[in-house]
Structures are given as C-alpha cells and as structure tokens.
Write a protein that holds these residues in place. Structure first.
Motif, PDB file in Angstrom:
ATOM      1  N   THR A 124       0.837  -1.209   0.000  1.00 46.52           N
ATOM      2  CA  THR A 124       0.000   0.000   0.000  1.00 46.52           C
ATOM      3  C   THR A 124       0.871   1.259   0.000  1.00 46.52           C
ATOM      4  OG1 THR A 124      -1.461  -1.261   1.403  1.00 46.52           O
ATOM      5  CG2 THR A 124      -1.982   1.080   1.184  1.00 46.52           C
ATOM      6  N   GLY A 125       0.582   2.158  -0.914  1.00 42.52           N
ATOM      7  CA  GLY A 125       1.278   3.448  -0.962  1.00 42.52           C
ATOM      8  C   GLY A 125       2.532   3.436  -1.818  1.00 42.52           C
ATOM      9  N   ALA A 126       3.043   2.233  -2.169  1.00 42.05           N
ATOM     10  CA  ALA A 126       4.315   2.182  -2.906  1.00 42.05           C
ATOM     11  C   ALA A 126       4.159   2.781  -4.304  1.00 42.05           C
ATOM     12  CB  ALA A 126       4.835   0.759  -2.981  1.00 42.05           C
ATOM     13  N   THR A 127       3.059   2.467  -4.982  1.00 37.78           N
ATOM     14  CA  THR A 127       2.873   2.990  -6.340  1.00 37.78           C
ATOM     15  C   THR A 127       2.817   4.513  -6.319  1.00 37.78           C
ATOM     16  OG1 THR A 127       1.647   0.993  -6.815  1.00 37.78           O
ATOM     17  CG2 THR A 127       1.397   2.774  -8.397  1.00 37.78           C
ATOM     18  N   GLU A 128       2.174   5.069  -5.289  1.00 40.38           N
ATOM     19  CA  GLU A 128       2.011   6.535  -5.224  1.00 40.38           C
ATOM     20  C   GLU A 128       3.289   7.246  -4.769  1.00 40.38           C
ATOM     21  OE1 GLU A 128       0.069   4.327  -3.904  1.00 40.38           O
ATOM     22  OE2 GLU A 128      -2.034   4.759  -4.246  1.00 40.38           O
ATOM     23  N   TYR A 129       3.967   6.696  -3.746  1.00 45.82           N
ATOM     24  CA  TYR A 129       5.005   7.487  -3.086  1.00 45.82           C
ATOM     25  C   TYR A 129       6.443   7.003  -3.284  1.00 45.82           C
ATOM     26  CZ  TYR A 129       0.725   8.950  -0.824  1.00 45.82           C
ATOM     27  OH  TYR A 129      -0.546   9.380  -0.591  1.00 45.82           O
ATOM     28  N   ALA A 130       6.614   5.749  -3.717  1.00 40.69           N
ATOM     29  CA  ALA A 130       8.002   5.271  -3.866  1.00 40.69           C
ATOM     30  C   ALA A 130       8.506   5.578  -5.277  1.00 40.69           C
ATOM     31  CB  ALA A 130       8.061   3.773  -3.603  1.00 40.69           C
ATOM     32  N   ILE A 131       9.823   5.618  -5.423  1.00 40.99           N
ATOM     33  CA  ILE A 131      10.442   5.862  -6.739  1.00 40.99           C
ATOM     34  C   ILE A 131      11.040   4.535  -7.214  1.00 40.99           C
ATOM     35  CG2 ILE A 131      12.182   7.202  -8.003  1.00 40.99           C
ATOM     36  CD1 ILE A 131      12.163   9.169  -5.528  1.00 40.99           C
ATOM     37  N   PRO A 132      10.380   3.856  -8.179  1.00 36.73           N
ATOM     38  CA  PRO A 132      10.965   2.592  -8.646  1.00 36.73           C
ATOM     39  C   PRO A 132      12.221   2.879  -9.469  1.00 36.73           C
ATOM     40  CG  PRO A 132       8.715   2.926  -9.521  1.00 36.73           C
ATOM     41  CD  PRO A 132       9.142   4.208  -8.886  1.00 36.73           C
ATOM     42  N   VAL A 133      13.212   1.983  -9.406  1.00 33.10           N
ATOM     43  CA  VAL A 133      14.443   2.230 -10.174  1.00 33.10           C
ATOM     44  C   VAL A 133      14.246   1.995 -11.670  1.00 33.10           C
ATOM     45  CG1 VAL A 133      16.211   1.951  -8.427  1.00 33.10           C
ATOM     46  CG2 VAL A 133      15.259  -0.051  -9.559  1.00 33.10           C
ATOM     47  N   SER A 228       5.318  -2.837   4.939  1.00 28.74           N
ATOM     48  CA  SER A 228       3.888  -3.112   4.770  1.00 28.74           C
ATOM     49  C   SER A 228       3.134  -1.891   4.250  1.00 28.74           C
ATOM     50  CB  SER A 228       3.267  -3.583   6.088  1.00 28.74           C
ATOM     51  OG  SER A 228       3.506  -2.621   7.086  1.00 28.74           O
ATOM     52  N   GLU A 229       3.658  -0.683   4.506  1.00 35.47           N
ATOM     53  CA  GLU A 229       2.958   0.507   4.052  1.00 35.47           C
ATOM     54  C   GLU A 229       3.953   1.639   3.803  1.00 35.47           C
ATOM     55  OE1 GLU A 229      -0.457   1.153   6.455  1.00 35.47           O
ATOM     56  OE2 GLU A 229      -1.363   2.464   4.956  1.00 35.47           O
ATOM     57  N   VAL A 230       3.642   2.411   2.768  1.00 30.84           N
ATOM     58  CA  VAL A 230       4.524   3.516   2.411  1.00 30.84           C
ATOM     59  C   VAL A 230       3.721   4.814   2.424  1.00 30.84           C
ATOM     60  CG1 VAL A 230       5.773   4.483   0.445  1.00 30.84           C
ATOM     61  CG2 VAL A 230       6.098   2.101   1.034  1.00 30.84           C
ATOM     62  N   PHE A 231       4.274   5.830   3.072  1.00 32.47           N
ATOM     63  CA  PHE A 231       3.659   7.169   3.091  1.00 32.47           C
ATOM     64  C   PHE A 231       4.650   8.142   2.444  1.00 32.47           C
ATOM     65  CE2 PHE A 231       1.608   4.809   6.440  1.00 32.47           C
ATOM     66  CZ  PHE A 231       0.276   5.173   6.303  1.00 32.47           C
ATOM     67  N   PRO A 232       4.207   9.381   2.144  1.00 36.32           N
ATOM     68  CA  PRO A 232       5.154  10.298   1.500  1.00 36.32           C
ATOM     69  C   PRO A 232       6.397  10.550   2.356  1.00 36.32           C
ATOM     70  CG  PRO A 232       2.932  11.219   1.488  1.00 36.32           C
ATOM     71  CD  PRO A 232       2.874   9.960   2.286  1.00 36.32           C
ATOM     72  N   ASP A 233       6.271  10.439   3.685  1.00 39.40           N
ATOM     73  CA  ASP A 233       7.393  10.804   4.561  1.00 39.40           C
ATOM     74  C   ASP A 233       7.836   9.670   5.483  1.00 39.40           C
ATOM     75  OD1 ASP A 233       5.151  10.616   6.074  1.00 39.40           O
ATOM     76  OD2 ASP A 233       5.542  12.416   7.269  1.00 39.40           O
ATOM     77  N   GLY A 240       6.300  -3.278  12.907  1.00 39.66           N
ATOM     78  CA  GLY A 240       5.969  -2.031  13.597  1.00 39.66           C
ATOM     79  C   GLY A 240       7.061  -0.984  13.415  1.00 39.66           C
ATOM     80  N   LEU A 241       8.218  -1.389  12.865  1.00 40.77           N
ATOM     81  CA  LEU A 241       9.307  -0.429  12.612  1.00 40.77           C
ATOM     82  C   LEU A 241       8.776   0.700  11.722  1.00 40.77           C
ATOM     83  CD1 LEU A 241      12.434   0.207  12.742  1.00 40.77           C
ATOM     84  CD2 LEU A 241      12.617  -1.058  10.600  1.00 40.77           C
ATOM     85  N   ASN A 242       9.075   1.938  12.149  1.00 40.95           N
ATOM     86  CA  ASN A 242       8.521   3.105  11.473  1.00 40.95           C
ATOM     87  C   ASN A 242       9.695   4.066  11.241  1.00 40.95           C
ATOM     88  OD1 ASN A 242       7.382   5.676  11.132  1.00 40.95           O
ATOM     89  ND2 ASN A 242       5.568   5.133  12.336  1.00 40.95           N
ATOM     90  N   VAL A 243      10.039   4.296   9.971  1.00 42.92           N
ATOM     91  CA  VAL A 243      11.235   5.109   9.674  1.00 42.92           C
ATOM     92  C   VAL A 243      10.837   6.332   8.848  1.00 42.92           C
ATOM     93  CG1 VAL A 243      13.474   5.137   8.494  1.00 42.92           C
ATOM     94  CG2 VAL A 243      12.775   3.112   9.781  1.00 42.92           C
ATOM     95  N   GLU A 244      11.161   7.490   9.365  1.00 42.58           N
ATOM     96  CA  GLU A 244      10.879   8.731   8.622  1.00 42.58           C
ATOM     97  C   GLU A 244      11.929   8.916   7.527  1.00 42.58           C
ATOM     98  OE1 GLU A 244      10.304  12.382  10.684  1.00 42.58           O
ATOM     99  OE2 GLU A 244       9.182  11.384  12.292  1.00 42.58           O
TER     100      GLU A 244
END
Ligand SMILES: Cc1cc2nc3c(=O)[nH]c(=O)nc-3n(C[C@H](O)[C@H](O)[C@H](O)COP(=O)(O)OP(=O)(O)OC[C@H]3O[C@@H](n4cnc5c(N)ncnc54)[C@H](O)[C@@H]3O)c2cc1C
Length: 380
Positions: A124-133, A228-233, A240-244
């Motif tokens: 979830t969120g990868a298509t919107e916020y991640a940059i595929p190589v 498991s989830e990607v947000f813009p930031d 549960g690991l959460n990395v900004e």
C-alpha cells in the motif's frame, strides 16, 4: 556475412524495446543485412541504459552518455525504422502491436525485450510514493532532482530509504551514499530487506562482505523487515518499525507488465513470456523474447543484465535463420556465472558459485568489460 534468403514478399520484423539483447541483435542486423526484410524498433526512449554501468552513473563515475546506448543511431545503422512509442498490447489474431500513440503496427515476426520493473503493486502506498528504479529514465530524473536539492541545501537533513536487498538495492545504497556524501554531511540511508541475508542468490561470503561494507559506511540495515505501508514521509514495516524519510527507492523483485499476459502469450506464473531454448514464445513461435521479460522454460535464470547481454547473439542468429527459412538452433545459458558487483568506491566484489573476492583490481576489470561493451555501439 551471412547468406540472404530469396523471399517472395518482404517481411516485417518488429522489435519492441531496445534492451540489451535487442540492441545487440539490431547491431548484428546492421552488419548482416537481409534483403526484403524491414526492421522496425518500437522504443519508449531514445537512449537505453546499460545496467552494468548504471550504479556507477549514480556514484558519479560515469556520465549519462557513457552509460546509455543511442537507439536512433543504432536504428540508423541497422536501417531500422524507429518509432518513439510505448507498446501497450498485442493483437495476436492479426499480428499487430498496439501502441500508445501510433496506429497498430503489423509484423511477420516480433522480438520483445522490454525488461522488467520492480513490483510496487503489493505494498500500500508504494505505487504513489516510492520511486521505482525502473523505468530508468524516470528514476534518473528523480535522482537528478535529489542531487540538485541536496546541492542547494546541504545543511538540511536528507534521509533516503531503499527497499530491496538484492544486487540492485545494495549497489544503489553504496553508490548513492558515495555521491551524496560529497554534497552533504546530513545524509542517512536505510536499506530494508525481507530476507535474513543480502543478495540471497549469491554465496554467504558475498552477503556477509556486503553487509559489513554497508554497516562500515554507516548505512542502516534492516534485515528480515517486510515493508507493509509507504507514506510520502515514512515507511512502516510489519514488525511495527517506522522510519521517517524524504525519499523512498523501490528495488524489489522484477515484475512484468500486465499487457503481456493479457495479449494471450503463454507466460510463467509471474507474467513473464515463456520461451523455448530457441528464444521463441512457447505459444507463438513467430514471436521471440529475450532479457528480463523472457523466462526460458527449460533453463530459468535470474533476471539480470548479464543474461540479457548473452542472449543478444543467439536472438540475432535465430531471427536471421527464421527469416531465411532455416532451422533454429537452441541456446543454453550458463548455469554458473561470474558477477562483478561494484561497491561504490571504485572497488568490486567478484561472485562465482561458492567463491567471492573483493578488490579494487576487480573494479578495473569490470570497468574494462563495461566500457568494451559500450564501445561496440560507438562503432555503429
Ligand atoms: C539499480 C540496478 C542495478 C543493476 N545492476 C546490474 C548489474 O550490475 N548487473 C546485472 O547483470 N544486472 C543488473 N541489474 C539488472 C538489470 O538492470 C536488468 O536485468 C537488465 O536491464 C535487463 O535487460 P533487458 O534487456 O531485459 O531490459 P532493459 O535493459 O530494462 O531494457 C528494456 C528497454 O525496453 C524499453 N521499454 C520498456 N517497456 C517498453 C514498451 N512497452 N514499449 C517500448 N519500449 C519499452 C525500456 O525503455 C528499455 O529501453 C540492475 C538493476 C537495477 C535496478
């Protein structure tokens, strides 16, 4: 020069994608032209990247020009007509390629080498916020933006997350670090990998060595973490690991575009075209495929540029043979192969079966091999 066939009517051989195998095949057609054969290349880019030198381009060791094949020049050399367009489907009943912009293009024979892209759909969120190589042109445009922003504001914290601990992700981490460390002192890189060790398809020594290099260079390594989830930031893992972070690069498992399976070509379970050892489609023998988009039914191999390069010559030979009405020859890829993995400091690791070795001399050797490969296209 190979002998030419005498056909009653001219034939259209269409290439989709100017990947490594296509580029080699086109060059060989330029050197061994066939009368009454029209060559057509459909490519969504005029400059195609050479994967072996791409991480070195990220590090700043190679220029854009040194790492990209000029497809217009290559098409001119092969006397092929180049359509700058994206194939989006196949009409197999009428032997036509459906393109985004041009009317359907007819073919007698088709050769597909469109590579693969990292799978972003599953998180979830990868298509919107991640940059595929991949596609590489989009990735490089974002990378250049990051370099520009970092150069303008080197005082600002810059955190980059990279998802995927295969060769692509690890090379990107080491090479991006090398480049950005020369611009800012405020860089943090996180690498996420769901497996227990990096580059699982290589031997344990190679994984351990790369792990040590990453840790020594201050890269935060998160092994056995499933994103498991990607947000813009930020990135969130199942644990549960959460990395900004400011940017997220996606370098996960290769995936195939959906239109390939939809077209009716027989594919493997992941949607890659299943081919025989002649590189012909299992279901449609007048269609060939090579590189990442093809899976050899009897000799499956990892999706890597080294195999795409090796398939170039047999692809050309079998296309040439089928056009001349001759019997095709099988191609059996090597089982064990040498990988040279650049470590982002003009040094490289050689991985060969159970053996591994790390030395700056290996970088010199890799650099020589890669430049030789690119030089062949300068001669066209
Ligand atoms: C960061 C990174 C580093 C890597 N490093 C290495 C390495 O050191 N060694 C190695 O062996 N492998 C490496 N790989 C893997 C390697 O990039 C691929 O295996 C290789 O590029 C596959 O080659 P290909 O010919 O199949 O396709 P590609 O090289 O991807 O070429 C496909 C071409 O087709 C075009 N295209 C795509 N879709 C369409 C369409 N629908 N219509 C028209 N044109 C289209 C693309 O623009 C591209 O020009 C790396 C991958 C990454 C992400």
């Amino acid at each position: 020069m190979m002998k030419a066939a005498i056909n009653d009517r001219s034939k259209d051989l269409v290439f989709i994608g100017g990947g490594h195998s296509s580029a080699i095949a086109l060059q060989l057609f330029g050197l061994n032209p066939l009368p009454q054969v029209r060559l057509i290349l459909i490519s969504d880019t005029l400059k195609t990247p050479y994967s072996g030198m791409l991480p070195g381009h990220v590090a700043g060791f190679y220029s854009y020009k040194e790492t990209h094949i000029d497809l217009q020049r290559l098409a001119d050399f092969a006397k092929a007509k180049l359509y700058l367009d994206r194939a989006i489907g196949l009409d197999l009943a009428n032997n036509k390629v459906i393109c985004e912009q041009n009317p359907p293009l007819a073919f007698d024979y088709l050769s597909i080498d469109i590579g693969s892209t990292p799978d972003t759909i599953s998180v979830t969120g990868a298509t919107e916020y991640a940059i595929p190589v991949k596609p590489v042109p989009k990735f490089l445009s974002r990378w250049n933006e990051i370099l520009k922003t970092a150069s303008e504001r080197p005082d600002r914290p810059l955190t980059i997350s990279i998802v995927g601990g295969g060769a692509g992700g690890v090379e990107l981490a080491m090479n991006a670090k090398h480049r950005l460390d020369r611009i800012t002192d405020n860089l943090k890189i996180h690498l996420f990998h769901r497996g227990e060790r990096l580059l699982e398809s290589h031997n344990r020594w190679v994984s351990k060595r790369l792990q040590k290099i990453l840790l020594d260079r201050g890269i935060n390594l998160h092994l056995q973490e499933r994103v498991s989830e990607v947000f813009p930031d930020r990135i969130i893992c199942e644990s549960g690991l959460n990395v900004e972070c400011n940017y997220i690069f996606w370098v996960t498992q290769a995936s195939a575009p959906k239109w390939i399976k939809k077209s009716g070509l027989t594919t493997d379970s992941q949607g890659f075209i299943l081919v025989r050892d002649t590189l012909q489609s299992l279901s449609h023998p007048h269609i060939f495929a090579a590189g990442d988009i093809a899976t050899m039914k009897d000799y499956p191999r990892p999706k890597a540029g080294v195999f795409a390069v090796r398939q170039g010559q047999p692809l050309f030979e079998n296309l040439h043979r089928i056009l001349r009405g001759e019997t095709l020859k099988p191609y059996i890829p090597q089982k064990q192969y040498l990988s040279l993995i650049g470590t982002g400091d003009k040094s490289a690791i050689a991985s060969w079966g159970k053996f591994g070795f790390h030395s700056p001399l290996l970088w010199l050797w890799k650099d020589y091999i890669d430049r030789q490969f690119m030089n062949r296209f300068d001669r066209t």
